[in-house]
Write an enzyme that holds these catalytic residues in place. Structure first.
Site, PDB file in Angstrom:
ATOM      1  N   HIS A  23      10.590   9.077  -8.175  1.00  0.00           N
ATOM      2  CA  HIS A  23      11.094   7.718  -8.557  1.00  0.00           C
ATOM      3  C   HIS A  23      12.577   7.919  -9.077  1.00  0.00           C
ATOM      4  O   HIS A  23      13.449   7.234  -9.054  1.00  0.00           O
ATOM      5  CB  HIS A  23      10.130   6.849  -9.197  1.00  0.00           C
ATOM      6  CG  HIS A  23       8.816   6.514  -8.659  1.00  0.00           C
ATOM      7  ND1 HIS A  23       7.807   6.835  -9.549  1.00  0.00           N
ATOM      8  CD2 HIS A  23       8.463   6.010  -7.509  1.00  0.00           C
ATOM      9  CE1 HIS A  23       6.720   6.310  -8.632  1.00  0.00           C
ATOM     10  NE2 HIS A  23       7.215   5.639  -7.459  1.00  0.00           N
ATOM     11  N   SER A 134       2.566   9.091  -7.348  1.00  0.00           N
ATOM     12  CA  SER A 134       1.598   8.634  -8.430  1.00  0.00           C
ATOM     13  C   SER A 134       0.203   8.921  -8.463  1.00  0.00           C
ATOM     14  O   SER A 134      -0.427   9.380  -9.305  1.00  0.00           O
ATOM     15  CB  SER A 134       2.019   7.142  -8.900  1.00  0.00           C
ATOM     16  OG  SER A 134       3.173   6.834  -9.089  1.00  0.00           O
TER      17      SER A 134
HETATM   18  P1  ADP Z   1       4.389   1.095  -4.240  1.00  0.00           P
HETATM   19  O1  ADP Z   1       2.957   0.824  -4.773  1.00  0.00           O
HETATM   20  O2  ADP Z   1       5.148  -0.352  -4.195  1.00  0.00           O
HETATM   21  O3  ADP Z   1       4.501   1.912  -2.865  1.00  0.00           O
HETATM   22  P2  ADP Z   1       5.188   2.981  -5.840  1.00  0.00           P
HETATM   23  O4  ADP Z   1       5.633   3.014  -7.416  1.00  0.00           O
HETATM   24  O5  ADP Z   1       4.393   3.854  -5.471  1.00  0.00           O
HETATM   25  O6  ADP Z   1       5.017   1.631  -5.248  1.00  0.00           O
HETATM   26  O7  ADP Z   1       6.822   3.534  -5.157  1.00  0.00           O
HETATM   27  C1  ADP Z   1       7.878   2.704  -5.261  1.00  0.00           C
HETATM   28  C2  ADP Z   1       8.991   3.350  -4.158  1.00  0.00           C
HETATM   29  O8  ADP Z   1       9.172   4.424  -4.422  1.00  0.00           O
HETATM   30  C3  ADP Z   1       8.446   3.119  -2.621  1.00  0.00           C
HETATM   31  O9  ADP Z   1       9.211   2.802  -1.894  1.00  0.00           O
HETATM   32  C4  ADP Z   1       8.080   4.686  -2.514  1.00  0.00           C
HETATM   33  O10 ADP Z   1       8.101   4.986  -1.027  1.00  0.00           O
HETATM   34  C5  ADP Z   1       9.050   5.450  -3.321  1.00  0.00           C
HETATM   35  N1  ADP Z   1       8.500   6.484  -3.723  1.00  0.00           N
HETATM   36  C6  ADP Z   1       7.294   6.947  -4.091  1.00  0.00           C
HETATM   37  N2  ADP Z   1       7.386   8.381  -4.201  1.00  0.00           N
HETATM   38  C7  ADP Z   1       8.474   8.772  -4.148  1.00  0.00           C
HETATM   39  C8  ADP Z   1       9.081  10.159  -3.792  1.00  0.00           C
HETATM   40  N3  ADP Z   1       8.685  11.319  -4.280  1.00  0.00           N
HETATM   41  N4  ADP Z   1      10.354  10.306  -3.472  1.00  0.00           N
HETATM   42  C9  ADP Z   1      11.104   9.092  -3.121  1.00  0.00           C
HETATM   43  N5  ADP Z   1      10.563   7.825  -3.111  1.00  0.00           N
HETATM   44  C10 ADP Z   1       9.368   7.773  -3.577  1.00  0.00           C
END
Ligand code: ADP
Length: 174
Positions: A23, A134
């Site tokens: 993130h 996560s």
């Molecule tokens: P959600 O529950 O909305 O998917 P997350 O907090 O898991 O939310 O993720 C928020 C955003 O960050 C999403 O667009 C997800 O695809 C992206 N994301 C999650 N993990 C990664 C990562 N390791 N690298 C890049 N982007 C990520």
């Protein structure tokens, strides 16, 4: 009256339960593309989070300090509604894998349908973070294995390990 829309402002939405280096990489790169970036911490009605929304916001706040043009806000509405209310017309998202692609593609089409003035902009995950989620980090912390420092800023790692201990000792409801 609705606020004027600003193409230099973007909102990076997600659950961030908790925020990790994947993130943060999207935040860091987004902060170079846009003048202002808001991290929107939402609620996923289908998931029981490890951290409540206020805690997730505080963890994001702690790790975005180096970025002067990045701020954090909670939201309880649909992401697209929050983006508009923030005065933005760009929703930033990260893409890791082909399975992300399917979900994100569907979601961005639905969002475009809900508010055609808001565009979703995707950044591809960096290779070294493309396996990070996560969900996996919560599992690794729960089973007490793995080197979490590689994936999480220290304050987030400490909070995650403390939360796992609380859940295991029953000091906090699951
Ligand atoms: P959600 O529950 O909305 O998917 P997350 O907090 O898991 O939310 O993720 C928020 C955003 O960050 C999403 O667009 C997800 O695809 C992206 N994301 C999650 N993990 C990664 C990562 N390791 N690298 C890049 N982007 C990520």
């Amino acid at each position: 009256m609705t606020k004027p829309l600003n193409h230099r402002l973007a909102v990076y939405t997600g659950t961030f339960d908790p925020i990790h280096y994947g993130h943060l990489d999207i935040i860091s790169r987004g902060s170079r593309i846009f003048d202002q970036l808001i991290v929107g911490v939402g609620i996923n009605p289908d998931k029981q989070p490890f951290f409540d929304q206020d805690e997730r916001v505080e963890l994001v706040r702690a790790v975005i300090r180096p970025y002067a043009n990045v701020s954090v806000r909670p939201f309880t509405s649909l992401a697209v509604t929050f983006v508009r209310e923030a005065g933005a017309r760009i929703m930033l998202r990260g893409l890791r894998t082909t399975s992300d692609m399917e979900n994100e593609f569907t979601m961005s089409l639905m969002n475009l349908n809900l508010d055609p003035e808001i565009e979703t902009v995707f950044l591809m995950a960096k290779e070294e973070y493309s396996h990070l989620s996560s969900t996996l980090l919560r599992q690794i912390a729960t089973f007490g294995s793995g080197n979490l420092e590689k994936f999480l800023p220290r304050e987030v790692k400490d909070a995650l390990q403390a939360r796992v201990r609380e859940r295991q000792t029953g000091k906090r409801g699951v």
